[in-house]
Write an enzyme that holds these catalytic residues in place. Structure first.
Site, PDB file in Angstrom:
ATOM      1  N   HIS A   7       0.947  -1.077   0.090  1.00  0.00           N
ATOM      2  CA  HIS A   7       0.133  -0.034  -0.056  1.00  0.00           C
ATOM      3  C   HIS A   7       0.766   1.350  -0.056  1.00  0.00           C
ATOM      4  CE1 HIS A   7      -2.381  -2.976   2.130  1.00  0.00           C
ATOM      5  NE2 HIS A   7      -3.477  -2.877   1.346  1.00  0.00           N
ATOM      6  N   HIS A  66       1.128   4.722   1.725  1.00  0.00           N
ATOM      7  CA  HIS A  66       0.600   5.516   2.810  1.00  0.00           C
ATOM      8  C   HIS A  66       0.181   6.797   2.976  1.00  0.00           C
ATOM      9  CE1 HIS A  66      -0.344   1.910   5.685  1.00  0.00           C
ATOM     10  NE2 HIS A  66       0.353   1.185   4.566  1.00  0.00           N
ATOM     11  N   HIS A 107      -3.592   4.315   5.035  1.00  0.00           N
ATOM     12  CA  HIS A 107      -3.557   4.209   3.632  1.00  0.00           C
ATOM     13  C   HIS A 107      -3.948   5.369   2.932  1.00  0.00           C
ATOM     14  CE1 HIS A 107      -4.671  -0.353   3.435  1.00  0.00           C
ATOM     15  NE2 HIS A 107      -3.663  -0.068   4.194  1.00  0.00           N
ATOM     16  N   HIS A 132     -11.990   0.802   1.854  1.00  0.00           N
ATOM     17  CA  HIS A 132     -10.832  -0.026   1.119  1.00  0.00           C
ATOM     18  C   HIS A 132     -11.078  -1.388   0.509  1.00  0.00           C
ATOM     19  CE1 HIS A 132      -6.831  -2.403   1.442  1.00  0.00           C
ATOM     20  NE2 HIS A 132      -7.814  -3.321   1.733  1.00  0.00           N
ATOM     21  N   HIS A 174      -9.099   2.673  -1.855  1.00  0.00           N
ATOM     22  CA  HIS A 174      -8.281   3.844  -1.541  1.00  0.00           C
ATOM     23  C   HIS A 174      -7.129   3.970  -2.548  1.00  0.00           C
ATOM     24  CE1 HIS A 174      -8.486   2.605   2.893  1.00  0.00           C
ATOM     25  NE2 HIS A 174      -9.640   3.226   2.580  1.00  0.00           N
ATOM     26  N   ASP A 198      -4.486   1.461  -2.215  1.00  0.00           N
ATOM     27  CA  ASP A 198      -4.484   0.116  -2.369  1.00  0.00           C
ATOM     28  C   ASP A 198      -3.999  -0.418  -3.525  1.00  0.00           C
ATOM     29  OD1 ASP A 198      -6.170   0.202  -0.012  1.00  0.00           O
ATOM     30  OD2 ASP A 198      -7.913   0.243  -0.845  1.00  0.00           O
ATOM     31  N   HIS A 254       3.360  -5.298   3.916  1.00  0.00           N
ATOM     32  CA  HIS A 254       2.895  -5.700   4.951  1.00  0.00           C
ATOM     33  C   HIS A 254       3.211  -7.505   5.044  1.00  0.00           C
ATOM     34  CE1 HIS A 254       0.261  -2.554   6.372  1.00  0.00           C
ATOM     35  NE2 HIS A 254       0.371  -2.302   4.780  1.00  0.00           N
ATOM     36  N   ARG A 279       3.818  -4.192   9.402  1.00  0.00           N
ATOM     37  CA  ARG A 279       4.513  -3.539   8.308  1.00  0.00           C
ATOM     38  C   ARG A 279       5.899  -4.101   8.209  1.00  0.00           C
ATOM     39  NH1 ARG A 279       1.800   2.250   8.564  1.00  0.00           N
ATOM     40  NH2 ARG A 279      -0.337   1.626   9.161  1.00  0.00           N
TER      41      ARG A 279
END
Length: 170
Positions: free
Chosen positions: A68, A70, A86, A94, A103, A106, A144, A161
């Site tokens: 993602h 952020h 995000h 999401h 998002h 995403d 992630h 993360r």
């Protein structure tokens, strides 16, 4: 003379088409505290799409990992949490990158091979490089531990993360 110039002109035209014409950005993923995940990602604006390509190493073999953009370009916390949530300038739910609602940040999950390496290349019409509300330059990029379930709000339940980067304009 024309027979010599025509192939040269055609070759020049093909080379121009293959060369990126839009702005580019990159991200150098560094492991978060206690992890070994790292990698390189390149973003190239091509018209209304951004080509995203790269390689991430140190992943769980044969597994998917959430990926993602952020909100904040800040990896100072050691655990990647300083990047915030995000990137979501449109205020959407999401979801999957190729879904109707998601998002801006995403991205498709990464798929690691048997050696824990994910190589990827995809196009996104959600993000932009260098202008507009969906510009990812200066934002955080996170890998992630777990796959994104694409339904849990607002995170996708992708777990801790593993790696963090700031997306920078080239």
């Amino acid at each position: 003379m024309i027979r010599v110039l025509m192939p040269l002109a055609a070759a020049a035209l093909l080379t121009a088409c293959a060369t990126p014409t839009g702005p580019t950005a990159s991200a150098q993923l560094q492991p978060t505290r206690g992890n070994t995940t790292s990698g390189e990602v390149r973003f190239t604006q091509q018209g209304d799409q951004v080509l995203v390509s790269g390689e991430v190493r140190g992943l769980k073999p044969n597994a998917e990992h959430g990926f993602h953009v952020h909100e904040k370009g800040d990896c100072s916390s050691g655990d990647g949490m300083s990047t915030g949530g995000h990137f979501n300038p449109m205020g959407k739910k999401h979801g999957a990158h190729d879904g109707s609602e998601h998002h801006v940040g995403d991205l498709p999950s990464l798929k690691a091979d048997a050696y824990g390496v994910a190589r990827f290349n995809f196009a996104s019409s959600s993000i932009a490089i260098g202008s507009g509300s969906s510009d990812v330059v200066g934002r955080g990029l996170i890998v992630h531990r777990d796959p994104d379930d694409y339904t849990t709000q607002p995170t996708g339940n992708a777990g801790p993360r593993l790696a963090c980067a700031v997306i920078t304009r080239m």
